[in-house]
Design an enzyme around this catalytic site. Sequence first.
Site, PDB file in Angstrom:
ATOM      1  N   GLU A  18       0.855  -1.199   0.000  1.00 42.24           N
ATOM      2  CA  GLU A  18       0.000   0.000   0.000  1.00 42.24           C
ATOM      3  C   GLU A  18       0.882   1.237   0.000  1.00 42.24           C
ATOM      4  O   GLU A  18       2.101   1.161  -0.131  1.00 42.24           O
ATOM      5  CB  GLU A  18      -0.916   0.009   1.234  1.00 42.24           C
ATOM      6  CG  GLU A  18      -2.368  -0.366   0.945  1.00 42.24           C
ATOM      7  CD  GLU A  18      -3.147   0.749   0.256  1.00 42.24           C
ATOM      8  OE1 GLU A  18      -2.540   1.774  -0.140  1.00 42.24           O
ATOM      9  OE2 GLU A  18      -4.365   0.589   0.072  1.00 42.24           O
ATOM     10  N   ASN A 149     -10.000   4.416   1.832  1.00 40.67           N
ATOM     11  CA  ASN A 149      -8.888   4.308   0.895  1.00 40.67           C
ATOM     12  C   ASN A 149      -8.798   5.556   0.041  1.00 40.67           C
ATOM     13  O   ASN A 149      -9.721   6.346  -0.050  1.00 40.67           O
ATOM     14  CB  ASN A 149      -9.027   3.064   0.013  1.00 40.67           C
ATOM     15  CG  ASN A 149      -8.220   1.896   0.542  1.00 40.67           C
ATOM     16  OD1 ASN A 149      -7.016   2.003   0.716  1.00 40.67           O
ATOM     17  ND2 ASN A 149      -8.890   0.793   0.823  1.00 40.67           N
ATOM     18  N   ASP A 197      -9.860   0.437  -4.232  1.00 44.70           N
ATOM     19  CA  ASP A 197      -8.804   0.546  -3.224  1.00 44.70           C
ATOM     20  C   ASP A 197      -8.074   1.878  -3.427  1.00 44.70           C
ATOM     21  O   ASP A 197      -8.704   2.896  -3.665  1.00 44.70           O
ATOM     22  CB  ASP A 197      -7.873  -0.664  -3.311  1.00 44.70           C
ATOM     23  CG  ASP A 197      -7.197  -0.987  -1.985  1.00 44.70           C
ATOM     24  OD1 ASP A 197      -6.576  -0.082  -1.407  1.00 44.70           O
ATOM     25  OD2 ASP A 197      -7.276  -2.142  -1.527  1.00 44.70           O
TER      26      ASP A 197
END
Length: 289
Positions: A18, A149, A197
């Site tokens: 991430e 997100n 996401d």
Amino acid sequence: MTLWTKIERGDQRDVLGEGALWCPRDGAFYWVDILAPALNRLTLATGAIERWDMPEPLGWVVTSAQGGLVGGFRSGIATISLDPLEIGPRKALEAHLPGNRMNDGKTDTSGAIWCGTMDMSETQASGSLYRISPQSEVQMVDTGYLVPNGPAFSRCGQWMYHTDSGRRLIYRFALNDGQARKDRVFVEFGEGDGYPDGMTTDSEGFVWVAHWDGGRITRFAPDGSRDRSIELPARRITNIAFAGDGLDRMFVTSAATGLEPSEFDGALFEVDCGGVTGNAPVPFAGQVL
């Protein structure tokens, strides 16, 4: 035609890649492995990849105008210096919610940090969206998130895109002098799309979104219509960032958590974005107190 290349790291895979970030000062692309937990760095000039173990889950990093990085740890925000590794004291945002952690965060065009928190177990809608101003003031902007997100910001600084992945919704916020107003649902994912996401914007005002359980990234026009998708061999695509001196290289992170071991799940990819360029990241203008 294959539009992606897997970045070779031997047997290394991210549990939950991430926090994609281009750092012009270092000539490097950074990304986190939230659950390992770890911080990764790819130096573009040499191709060298380095990895530092972190003391607790790390959801995101941004560059700091003071030098080094600022990171969103489970217990709060802290400065991070590398070579050698030094982590400053954590500034807690949610000491009253020990089951929460940071998930994703970025800076806007003014140098403020916007970041989300979430329930570690992903069962409670206890997550919130925060803004840390250039004056280091902390403000809760929105709440009730399952899995926040993004965020991503338009080049003009007027719009922010932010996701509640658990609800498959991407929201558009209108920004004005540090204030945010939820303007509308920008995109709603269907079951066949997986979950929205991490994301980024490009210089043409389009929004690129990673598909968790969708195995691709998609470029959306400013009106929310789909422009194009690029399929990837990993199932859980997590974040996207433009990098390089010309902001013309795109890197994409993925996750292996919850999946059987494979060559691609948890890998880092470079993607051919068809000549599109990104927007330069802005360092955090404040200080972590």
